[in-house]
Design a protein around this motif. Structure first.
Motif, PDB file in Angstrom:
ATOM      1  N   ARG A 185      20.428  38.002  -4.912  1.00 14.77           N
ATOM      2  CA  ARG A 185      20.847  36.628  -4.615  1.00 14.77           C
ATOM      3  C   ARG A 185      21.853  36.192  -5.658  1.00 14.77           C
ATOM      4  O   ARG A 185      21.585  36.353  -6.856  1.00 14.77           O
TER       5      ARG A 185
ATOM      6  N   HIS B  45      16.056  38.460  -9.182  1.00 13.58           N
ATOM      7  CA  HIS B  45      16.919  38.770  -8.028  1.00 13.58           C
ATOM      8  C   HIS B  45      18.393  38.569  -8.377  1.00 13.58           C
ATOM      9  O   HIS B  45      19.259  39.212  -7.806  1.00 13.58           O
TER      10      HIS B  45
ATOM     11  N   PHE C 119      13.210  42.936  -5.590  1.00 12.45           N
ATOM     12  CA  PHE C 119      13.291  42.773  -4.133  1.00 12.45           C
ATOM     13  C   PHE C 119      11.971  42.222  -3.612  1.00 12.45           C
ATOM     14  O   PHE C 119      10.936  42.352  -4.267  1.00 12.45           O
ATOM     15  N   ASP C 120      12.046  41.582  -2.457  1.00 10.75           N
ATOM     16  CA  ASP C 120      10.848  41.097  -1.779  1.00 10.75           C
ATOM     17  C   ASP C 120      10.641  41.932  -0.524  1.00 10.75           C
ATOM     18  O   ASP C 120      11.599  42.336   0.123  1.00 10.75           O
TER      19      ASP C 120
ATOM     20  N   GLU D 194       3.136  36.521  -6.865  1.00 11.62           N
ATOM     21  CA  GLU D 194       3.947  36.652  -5.653  1.00 11.62           C
ATOM     22  C   GLU D 194       3.646  37.992  -5.013  1.00 11.62           C
ATOM     23  O   GLU D 194       4.092  39.022  -5.500  1.00 11.62           O
TER      24      GLU D 194
ATOM     25  N   HIS E  11       6.767  40.329  -4.044  1.00  6.57           N
ATOM     26  CA  HIS E  11       7.838  40.583  -5.017  1.00  6.57           C
ATOM     27  C   HIS E  11       7.589  41.836  -5.851  1.00  6.57           C
ATOM     28  O   HIS E  11       6.503  42.018  -6.392  1.00  6.57           O
TER      29      HIS E  11
HETATM   30 ZN   LIG Z   1      11.144  38.019  -5.314  1.00  7.55          ZN
END
Ligand SMILES: [Zn+2]
Length: 139
Positions: free
Chosen positions: A39, A69, A75-76, A116, A119
């Motif tokens: 991102r 990111h 990465f997710d 998360e 993630h």
């Molecule tokens: Zn993430």
């Protein structure tokens, strides 16, 4: 604005680990969808605005430059069941998390402060401060 889902946008060493993760999941008949890789600052700030100044659910505490990111090292993912993502199947996420760890990734499902399940990252021991200072992973 760049909000990528492509493994090509990760640092090479992270891309290699992500690919190993996908292959290991495939061996266990788990199909994975990558939902986010790199991102840029604009995309990160847009995500940060969600649930604050924009409608939606808060999904991050990181502004531009504060997310792994932004440095192409995270990465997710989401496991698929019958072509769909089931965000509530935490057991399946945990199974994938263990697979991620087996290929040398850090899985955020283990974190205690901002857990998360989706993630993964590989920082090679570098911290967010290091990345902010311009340090990069050795290839
Ligand atoms: Zn993430």
């Amino acid at each position: 604005m760049i909000d990528s889902r492509s493994l090509e946008d990760l640092r090479p060493v992270v891309k290699a680990k992500a690919k190993a993760f996908l292959e290991a999941c495939a061996k266990e008949n788990i199909e994975i969808r990558i939902t986010s890789t790199y991102r840029d600052a604009e995309a990160q700030n847009a995500l940060y605005a969600q649930g604050r100044t924009k409608p939606g659910k808060r999904v991050t505490n990181a502004k531009a430059g504060q997310s792994m990111h932004n440095y192409r090292v995270a990465f997710d993912f989401a496991p698929m069941k019958n072509g769909k993502i089931d965000w509530n199947d935490t057991a399946l996420f945990a199974r994938c998390g263990k697979i991620a760890e087996s290929v040398g990734l850090e899985w955020a499902g283990r974190w205690t402060t901002f857990k998360e399940l989706a993630h993964c990252q590989y920082t090679g021991g570098l911290t967010l401060k290091d990345f902010q200072a311009g340090k990069q992973l050795e290839e």
